[in-house]
Design a protein around this motif. Sequence first.
Motif, PDB file in Angstrom:
ATOM      1  N   MET A  70       1.462   3.920  21.892  1.00 22.94           N
ATOM      2  CA  MET A  70       1.766   3.064  20.669  1.00 22.94           C
ATOM      3  C   MET A  70       1.467   3.702  19.640  1.00 22.94           C
ATOM      4  N   ARG A  71       2.466   3.730  18.571  1.00 27.93           N
ATOM      5  CA  ARG A  71       2.064   4.427  17.180  1.00 27.93           C
ATOM      6  C   ARG A  71       2.523   3.637  16.285  1.00 27.93           C
ATOM      7  N   LYS A  72       1.812   3.959  15.037  1.00 30.95           N
ATOM      8  CA  LYS A  72       1.942   3.052  13.767  1.00 30.95           C
ATOM      9  C   LYS A  72       3.234   3.642  12.976  1.00 30.95           C
ATOM     10  N   VAL A  73       3.670   2.842  12.256  1.00 33.28           N
ATOM     11  CA  VAL A  73       4.912   3.306  11.256  1.00 33.28           C
ATOM     12  C   VAL A  73       4.323   3.945  10.065  1.00 33.28           C
ATOM     13  N   ILE A  74       4.543   5.265   9.916  1.00 31.92           N
ATOM     14  CA  ILE A  74       4.138   5.930   8.813  1.00 31.92           C
ATOM     15  C   ILE A  74       4.915   5.752   7.488  1.00 31.92           C
ATOM     16  N   LEU A  75       6.309   5.758   7.855  1.00 39.39           N
ATOM     17  CA  LEU A  75       6.995   5.301   6.448  1.00 39.39           C
ATOM     18  C   LEU A  75       8.261   4.551   7.235  1.00 39.39           C
ATOM     19  N   GLY A  76       8.703   3.443   6.435  1.00 39.80           N
ATOM     20  CA  GLY A  76       9.518   2.594   7.135  1.00 39.80           C
ATOM     21  C   GLY A  76       9.951   1.560   6.117  1.00 39.80           C
ATOM     22  N   THR A  77      10.954   1.271   6.393  1.00 37.28           N
ATOM     23  CA  THR A  77      11.686   0.044   5.698  1.00 37.28           C
ATOM     24  C   THR A  77      12.771  -0.674   6.508  1.00 37.28           C
ATOM     25  N   LYS A 106      -2.046   7.575   3.000  1.00 37.14           N
ATOM     26  CA  LYS A 106      -3.089   6.463   3.209  1.00 37.14           C
ATOM     27  C   LYS A 106      -4.128   7.020   4.102  1.00 37.14           C
ATOM     28  N   GLU A 107      -5.421   6.300   4.218  1.00 31.90           N
ATOM     29  CA  GLU A 107      -6.290   6.656   4.980  1.00 31.90           C
ATOM     30  C   GLU A 107      -6.099   5.845   6.049  1.00 31.90           C
ATOM     31  N   LYS A 108      -6.724   6.217   7.271  1.00 35.49           N
ATOM     32  CA  LYS A 108      -6.343   5.726   8.622  1.00 35.49           C
ATOM     33  C   LYS A 108      -6.413   4.133   8.618  1.00 35.49           C
ATOM     34  N   HIS A 109      -7.487   3.620   7.970  1.00 32.80           N
ATOM     35  CA  HIS A 109      -7.752   2.335   8.285  1.00 32.80           C
ATOM     36  C   HIS A 109      -7.066   1.507   7.475  1.00 32.80           C
ATOM     37  N   LEU A 110      -6.530   1.972   6.394  1.00 34.29           N
ATOM     38  CA  LEU A 110      -5.630   1.378   5.267  1.00 34.29           C
ATOM     39  C   LEU A 110      -4.109   0.970   5.820  1.00 34.29           C
ATOM     40  N   ILE A 111      -3.951   1.589   6.926  1.00 33.95           N
ATOM     41  CA  ILE A 111      -2.624   1.607   7.310  1.00 33.95           C
ATOM     42  C   ILE A 111      -2.122   0.149   7.690  1.00 33.95           C
ATOM     43  N   ASN A 112      -0.939   0.175   6.873  1.00 27.73           N
ATOM     44  CA  ASN A 112      -0.215  -1.330   7.027  1.00 27.73           C
ATOM     45  C   ASN A 112       0.572  -1.254   8.355  1.00 27.73           C
ATOM     46  N   ASP A 113       0.136  -2.365   9.095  1.00 30.09           N
ATOM     47  CA  ASP A 113       0.965  -2.340  10.450  1.00 30.09           C
ATOM     48  C   ASP A 113       1.743  -3.681  10.735  1.00 30.09           C
ATOM     49  N   GLU A 114       2.313  -3.849   9.697  1.00 33.41           N
ATOM     50  CA  GLU A 114       3.271  -5.137   9.678  1.00 33.41           C
ATOM     51  C   GLU A 114       4.576  -4.854  10.557  1.00 33.41           C
ATOM     52  N   PHE A 115       5.024  -3.549  10.685  1.00 30.66           N
ATOM     53  CA  PHE A 115       6.024  -3.373  11.393  1.00 30.66           C
ATOM     54  C   PHE A 115       5.546  -3.170  12.823  1.00 30.66           C
ATOM     55  N   PRO A 116       6.760  -3.177  13.591  1.00 31.83           N
ATOM     56  CA  PRO A 116       6.464  -2.958  15.096  1.00 31.83           C
ATOM     57  C   PRO A 116       5.980  -1.397  15.426  1.00 31.83           C
TER      58      PRO A 116
END
Lengths: 364, 654
Positions: free
Chosen positions: B1-8, B19-29
């Motif tokens: 499972m990976r987080k979105v780095i750049l997405g729209t 962004k720092e890791k903990h600030l990562i916005n993980d609204e996206f799938p």
Amino acid sequence: MSIMVKTEKKVTLIIDGQKITVPDTITILEAAQKAGIRIPTLCYHPALAAIGSCRICIVEIEGVDRPATACNTEALEGMKVTTRSERLFDLRREVIKMILAHHPLNCSPCPENGDCELQDLAYEYDLAAMDFNDYHIQTEGFPWKPFSTPILDYHPRRCILCGRCVKVCSEIRGLGAITMSGSGAKAVIQPVMADEQTPSLCISCGECMRVCPVNAIEETMGGIKGKPWETKRVQTTCGYCGVGCQLDLNVVNNQVVGVTTRDDVGVNKGRLCSKGRFGYTFIHSEDRLRRPLVRNEEGKLEETTWTRALMKVAREFKRIKKEHGPDSLGGLSSARCTNEENYLFQRLIRQVFGTNNVDHCARL
Amino acid sequence: MRKVILGTWQDKIIDNRHKEKHLINDEFPELEDFEGGNRIKAFVGWDGFFIFDLDVPVIDMMRAYVEKVQEESCGYCTPCRVGTKIVADKLRDMTNGLGREEDLRTIKRLARVIRDTSMCELGHTSMTALLKIMELMPKEFEEAIKNRRMMRKGAYRAIATAPCIEACPAHLDIPSYIDAIRGGNYYESLAIIARKNPLAGICGRVCVRPCEFVCRRAELDEPISIKYLKRFVNDQILSYAAARSKKAETVPVRSDKQVAVIGAGPCGMTAAFYLKQKGFSVEVFEELNEPGGMSAVGIPDYRLPREVIQAEVRRIMETGVKFTYGMRIGSDKTLEDLKGKYDAVLIAIGAHKSKDVGMQGEQEKPEGYISGVKFLRDLNTLHHIGEFDPPGGTHLVVVGGGNVAMDCARSAKRLGYSKVSVIYRRTEKEMPADEEEIREAKHEGVEFNFLTNPTGMKIKDGKVTGLTCIQMELGEPDQSGRRRPIEIKGSDFHLDCDILIPAIGQAVDLSLFTQNFPVKTTKWGTVVVDEETMMTDQNGVFAGGDCVSGPKALIDAMSQGLHVAHCIDQYLGGQPMNMPENERMFRLIKAMKLPQAPVNRVGNKPRCNLESRPIEERIMDFDEIEGGYKPKEAIREAERCLRCYRIAMFVTEE
């Protein structure tokens, strides 16, 4: 759509600020035409249902972000339509550019030159070869393939895939002998093959050629066609059967080089069958009988005058009737004669020859 | 499972690049691996894109995407046909180090024209990701033009999809076969259907049509009648072929491997058809004396005439599949025999055993108590030859709220019972039966008692005379999302009836598995298979359909048949067994739960409904209720399709 149930309902819409009331079964394009507002079109053909493939008739409708095609969007109550704006001009211009990016621009040798809807649009939207400098499209090669009939030849590079030919074949001819196949820029018009054994459904009527706006479907008959401005179009009635279709013989230098029709003329409204459209090459045939010939005593044919020839025919008929009786004679008339001629013919056989041995080729 | 780095996606933009890791916005799938160990680095879709790994070659990725668009473009409208070709050529030049400054402007201009003027959603959505990526990552493009170097290529997997295709369990290419109908090419249309579904006539009549429930045309007026269009092409071609006594082509045997299929139901027939297409010798064993399985004996003739099923089977037989009827595996022949003789065995026996309601008196099996499955089976096998002897009485009660319950009730009406009632423990809203079925049942005079549950039977001289029922009310939602029914204490009441038909579910008859040949089953009595390979714990023995999933819709069983045919093909070919790539992509897309953009178009053409026979006439017999579309109606209906095609592309590691 013509198949929709016809109701008496009316709708009122505004096109370019003009209030228009029309029946609720018609499209924006038809409504605009009624009000005298011109919307440029290319794939649209008045004899066919809307196709909507060329995307040139796009108009802006209030409340909808994306422009819609006027030819196949129905007019609805309260619609506010804009047919002319800077944005639409740019979009239409770009779309015509895209069509031309795929279409050869050597107009001068083309027989359609001067009578070409695409050429007119390119002129209207101020387009020339220099506008395609940055569109070095890498066209795929289109190997020659037989079309649905040997009478017609298809040129994929000229084709703008408007879809009129496919529509006319299925809608007017009721055949569906050709279809669009392939995907993307490789799409072409191709004959429909149900399976390997079934031959093409095409009946060689040439309707597809008639509606083609860019000469992508061309007849293989006849010689060089000549340009529209040097062609004299002589309206005449087709002589092949009793329907009486109207057609224009295209005459260049006193030679018939082809047959065209006009959409609004005659009982056929521009339509023809393969005989009427392609059966003209006999006119200048060397084998054609130009004067009456009568066999001389040596059995050779000799040119003579009509009076002499007919005299001989009458004399011989009388002799046979006298020697062998009227029933030794018979008459067979042609479908290429008019009703009146056929009537007179049977009178001749029945009353003058005195026999009922009379028939007509269409009955056989 | 990976987080979105750049997405729209649509209007939302997420930029986690700096962004720092903990600030990562993980609204996206977040996405799982494409397949074991093969990570997904990016996803490009119709309303945006997600980049999970900044290492992806962005320009090459977009080149691959636009080339896929060009490949899928039908060639009908100019902008999509020519425009995407020019854009694809420009992007390819750029990846080859031949990009020029003005190309960026050309691409942007063309992209907007394609987006605004294309005919269908494929063109409308094809340029969204490209425009957004050019906006969010302009540096990548500027550098490509400055450096003029050949670029690294990535690994891409792309698919053309649409909401209806995604909703269909068999992933039929729906817009494409509707398109063929619009063009009048019925042959082509049926050929497109037959790629995934060899039973178009059956499916076109009784499918639960998940596709129509997601149809985006509903936002404008009404969804497309996908089901009836399918029925239309099938009937057209079939009557054409029948009139010319044309036969389906026999597929030559290209392999010495043999496959046995147990059960000639939707799953078995589908699998047999595709296995035959792949060149295996296929033999189908069926317990009943006719084909169709549950579709034949579970669905009454007024919904699905048996001639339709027989015509479909004839077509499958003509391709060279052998059918043996009246052969029960487990008694006439054992599973072991089959396994010894055939290289692969498919168990597709369905779920033909009925479930008990769990009320008093059921075990006694009194006269007048007959399970829904048995009632329909007897009716369907015996009625048309005039040997059906319906249980005597005047008031018939059906317990249950599914399609089987509706079939029982509507059939009973046709058999002439003066009163037919349905008892269901929740309300109409929760009923699993098709809305249309419920509506028609009501029209035909079936009575409904909602929020009622039977608790016991009144039996007199071994015959049903009545029911005791209890009133229910709805409580909290349960796992299925429907509100759980709760008994209202002291609300018991009595109901007189002569015949009671429980139709609350079916179970699998597992008697063909013996001690000598055990196959693993679940505690619900279904066969256990590997999700990817569809193989049971016995090597070479596969299973599919209702006997694996429990009772589900026809199209679910057919999609399993399609899948299992693929697996058996891989197994017999000695290939590593895995899911088809497209199926994997459909599952990933579904898992992402991407929001749907609204349809922004003009439209006001309601759907073309079928003419059905008047109620007084149709409840007198078991003939089909609805006539199909006429060609003009079908073409008009097909013209309503918005063609919501869109391209989804996964960028993977390898």
